[in-house]
Design an enzyme around this catalytic site. Structure first.
Site, PDB file in Angstrom:
ATOM      1  N   GLY A 112      16.890   4.707  23.671  1.00  0.00           N
ATOM      2  CA  GLY A 112      17.484   5.678  22.804  1.00  0.00           C
ATOM      3  C   GLY A 112      16.620   7.144  22.666  1.00  0.00           C
ATOM      4  O   GLY A 112      15.879   7.779  23.520  1.00  0.00           O
ATOM      5  N   CYS A 113      16.570   7.786  21.374  1.00  0.00           N
ATOM      6  CA  CYS A 113      16.079   9.142  21.482  1.00  0.00           C
ATOM      7  C   CYS A 113      14.969   9.366  21.588  1.00  0.00           C
ATOM      8  O   CYS A 113      14.007   9.850  22.204  1.00  0.00           O
ATOM      9  CB  CYS A 113      16.474   9.898  20.425  1.00  0.00           C
ATOM     10  SG  CYS A 113      17.046   9.392  18.251  1.00  0.00           S
ATOM     11  N   TYR A 114      14.420   8.334  20.731  1.00  0.00           N
ATOM     12  CA  TYR A 114      12.639   8.710  19.926  1.00  0.00           C
ATOM     13  C   TYR A 114      12.082   7.609  22.002  1.00  0.00           C
ATOM     14  O   TYR A 114      11.312   8.698  22.364  1.00  0.00           O
ATOM     15  CB  TYR A 114      12.336   7.555  19.145  1.00  0.00           C
ATOM     16  CG  TYR A 114      12.834   8.799  17.872  1.00  0.00           C
ATOM     17  CD1 TYR A 114      12.157   9.853  17.667  1.00  0.00           C
ATOM     18  CD2 TYR A 114      13.376   7.709  16.873  1.00  0.00           C
ATOM     19  CE1 TYR A 114      12.163  10.183  16.570  1.00  0.00           C
ATOM     20  CE2 TYR A 114      13.468   7.945  15.551  1.00  0.00           C
ATOM     21  CZ  TYR A 114      13.174   9.628  15.635  1.00  0.00           C
ATOM     22  OH  TYR A 114      13.126  10.046  13.753  1.00  0.00           O
TER      23      TYR A 114
END
Lengths: 346, 346, 346, 346
Positions: free
Chosen positions: D149-151
């Protein structure tokens, strides 16, 4: 009519003071002080006031100003007011200082964080920290108001009730703050150019921002003990608005309802602090242009921490609006006079 | 107190009506109509009004509404009001329509550009085009106001004096308009998503935008002859604001002073139209949140054309503010009542 | 490997040259010239290049530079190159000038609009206007390239085919242009601060912008007659992108297909000019970061005018990308080398 | 040439995959899957690819796709891949999943946070978490990649070295994250409209965001013990970019140099993780459009905490770029192939 003078009228906070005072029925502005624009029409600097303000900018002679008006607002660089204020002025006019000069009671702390020698330490004791929701009675009787910083206003109001009620551990407080760019002022710097700020976010002043000791002092008063915390401001690509997201460990087992009751206990009767409904997160846009601070919280049972959130317009409740709220108290006017502008959306 | 009802209260124009009426001392809102949000608290849709408005959204029953209030604002899709209005309602309540239903006198033109059959053509004749700076006296006596479109307001006011004075050739008018995104409404469409609009500019509705015939009709009244022009709107990455840049050939040799005198002749006493000083270009930011329209011009001697410019907040003078200005006239109140909010900068 | 030097490497156009040249397989940058940052690491000024560029900024000694490199890019203020260039340099290195010094053939026109005395008029004749889609063959043989201005590139490419084909009346051309803020450069000015540009749009340089004569000269070459037009630039709150919306009267009855054929005739084989499908309006976001210019048109039969539209990234096709396209031609490389970056969306 | 297929090609991450793969010399895209746009030209959905991509959108038949290509990228909603994947596919094509389906090893944790029943739990064990800087060797040998995921990418990379070196107390970690709006996807929702996001900042998913357990799992692997932390994402008015500001208490007395050495130890040879110089704060703009993650830290001696910061483009290193980095590893290509685009500034 209360006669008002502004020193630093051409900064963003000064311009906002003018905007709000133009809608205040009991005040007339007699002095638009701006060293950089002396002799120029104020409305040529801020064209939004074209045809509404005829006055020209005057210099920043605070002594002369004290003779001419009932209240002086100083929206000036750190150190200016302390260098120019004299006790006699306070006998003639009330002073509401939007700079940091009189916010911190411990002069050593001020001098350390601001790297300026304080030129009027004898007046620090008299100055009242102008956060009406907390210091209302003292403000009414004051002559010199230290108008709180933008970050400290939003941070203090978001955290205060829980410290006061002993619900959180002061040693665990972390404040992660986000601000629109007007907080950086109207100075011409590359860092504040449109192309540098737009489509960008960054932290700045990490572990060194000058609002840190101010927040700590206010929260210490609430906690009844010394507070040391982390405060990290960020620059956000928007004109106005401050959002603070604060974290702390809960000291005891509390329910959502108990926390809510703590907030309501302090803010239930406050017009300008709005405790949002459960699960509604504060958004800066919902308070833009207004004197409101929206606060709320979320408990994370997994980590036993509480997340406290507050949103505010940095130029209104964080500067000019709060200054006028203080002025209203100083002059015995209804506290909300001229400040019930609804937030503008979108 | 004037009792007001709003149909379409949860669109952006509806929200702006609420914001402005909250600051109007002679009005109370009795009806927040919103088919999509019936039964929900209005302040849960527009959190800026949290704790300031307790009411819930009601449906859009305009007949029932006409019994309950003195004035009805309709901020509804095209065709709604024409389908629901009846002559009897106008005997009970004034109607100020923010849609296009009654703006165009020639029903064929309306039906052609809007691709809707007009359901109440018999009322078109009675409706008054609500541009107070031009139709003030007719507005005072009206029952049904066709509140002008955003682009037509800014375009007409910027060009009107020069047509009226015969200074420009009507057949040469070109209007290049730029609007913030609130003009596109609050509907959930991919084209209006943040990531699609931000960092982007485009023309849309080129040579086909529905505001074209409205502008042409108003300018024809000024010119005393039929007007056909080009109107090209553009979508700009900002929330609010319309800027129009209009071009026309000069019909005769005129000096800058003569042109300025023409503007002053029509707007010298107008509070809301501000003719800026020479060489100051209108900027949307200088009028944001206010009911002002800032206009100015520049003559290009090389091409014998004049460039006319106007800046305005599309939600205020372009919609809700103008509607309230019309309401003030309808009810004999001072025309500027509730509308002297200063523009917000930055 | 082609050795390249940049004077003015720390402006926005200079930074974009570096970005693009970093992805060009046949070029290495040997000289990062920047008077303001001499001795500082280039990657400390533009942190995007951190760890990718080790070099420090050098001064702007163009004579020394001519000995060290094969091609010099000058992204400097008006007048700089004309003051420093000498014929001998052109024997050593090719020069691609991103300033306006050699764009306009008539030195009087240059001096009048730029208010600068031209210091090297003897080289104006030799300089080739570097718009490859129009001057490709001349560019290949040149030593000194006048890289076109951003507005002139987009304007000329959008209008050129229709003038060339005699479809529009040159005396009726009006160009309404909109630009992102990077076009204003990286200088620290209040007007370019985030809070002044954001949520705002304005025209500037109305009837006086310096790109006017450049556009007129190029279009006159296409029309085969003198051209005088109106050009009005606007500042848009976005970093990059230029959109031009141009208006002209049709000289003869033409169908949509005939106009499209005219565009295809000139651009059918051009990689960087994309004639969009019918009714698709160019958007700056669709070309951001790339060397493409998207053009399209719409005929308004009611007014017998045609609206021509073009969108482009001002820093790429409007400056650095076009400069590299010229460099490719000068050195016999494939014209698209290093320039086929896809536009970035969103 | 590696043949690639994309399912979910018309979302923002899908579009970014296309942009980056267009610049990758060893890959050709054979399948643009998009259920919503079947039969439409891909370049009509993303006009940036006009004239560069001729293909039409195909459906999302992953079984057919597995026969046609060497690698499948799934940029699809949670649950899609788990519902459609079969063991046999993995024998035909490598799968790089940009959704969360195979990121979390504990299926119960997945089902609890995502509120979806996992349809292919038998493949979770095989899937490799595709963070190359940490799992490089395992990735090389994998058939199924769970693209982070990005985060979690930005959070993990910013904190990892200090946990690994035992410098910080895992129980004190707080991550305050800020993301541009492209992270919210291209779905038409009121909350993501321009006017709702612009000039606004808010927290969302407080204490409940689904990336929390993914971050915790990765950091637990580094710490060698269970990690429970606070993660608070915020929505920022910009298209791209993630900034994380993480806080933790130091477990032992460490100097700035020791901390820096820890980062250098893990990232000194990494192309895409850049440890900035002392006192330089990461900014999202400095990495926009690129695969870089910029990290840095600041120790606050007063509170004995360390502030860790990381900036990244959510669509590149946070999605499509990382997916390609994984693909390069899977196919034995140089890891940086097609990924050395410089960040775009401004």
């Amino acid at each position: 009519m209360i006669k008002a003078g502004i020193i630093g009228a051409t900064g963003y906070a000064g311009g906002e003071l003018v905007r709000l005072l133009m809608g205040h029925k009991d005040v007339e502005i007699k002095w638009y002080g701006s060293r950089s624009y002396i002799g120029q029409e104020y409305a040529s600097v801020y064209q939004n006031f074209f045809e509404r303000i005829e006055d020209k900018c005057l210099d920043d002679n605070i002594e002369e100003l004290a003779d001419a008006v009932d209240v002086i607002f100083t929206a000036t660089p750190q150190g200016f007011l302390a260098s120019h204020i004299k006790e006699e002025m306070l006998e003639k006019a009330k002073v509401i200082d939007l700079s940091a000069d009189f916010r911190i009671k411990d002069v050593k702390v001020y001098e350390e964080w601001y790297q300026i020698q304080h030129k009027a330490p004898e007046l620090i004791g008299e100055a009242v920290y102008g956060l009406p929701e907390i210091n209302r009675e003292a403000i009414r009787k004051a002559r010199l108001i230290a108008n709180p910083g933008c970050y400290p206003t939003c941070s203090t109001l978001s955290i205060y009730p829980l410290l006061k009620e002993g619900m959180i551990d002061p040693s665990t407080i972390i404040i992660d703050a986000k601000s629109g760019t007007s907080g950086a002022g109207r100075g011409a710097k590359v860092d504040n150019l449109y192309c540098e700020v737009n489509e960008n976010i960054k932290a700045y002043g990490v572990a060194t921002h000058r609002h840190t000791p101010e927040i700590e002092e206010q929260l210490a008063l609430a906690a009844g003990e010394k507070v040391m915390l982390n405060f990290t401001p960020h620059l956000v690509p928007m004109n106005r608005g401050i959002l603070i997201t604060a974290y702390a460990s809960l000291k005891k087992q509390v329910s959502d309802e108990e926390v809510r009751a703590a907030y309501d206990n302090y803010y239930g009767k406050e017009t300008f602090v709005r405790v949002l409904k459960p699960d509604v997160c504060p958004q800066t846009k919902w308070v833009e242009g207004s004197n409101f601070v929206d606060v709320n919280f979320k408990i994370d049972r997994r980590t036993n921490r509480i997340i406290m959130m507050g949103a505010m317009d940095n130029l209104v409740k964080g500067a000019a609006g709060q200054a006028i709220q203080n002025m209203n108290l100083l002059f015995g006017l209804p506290e909300t006079e001229g400040l019930l502008l609804m937030p503008m959306f979108p």
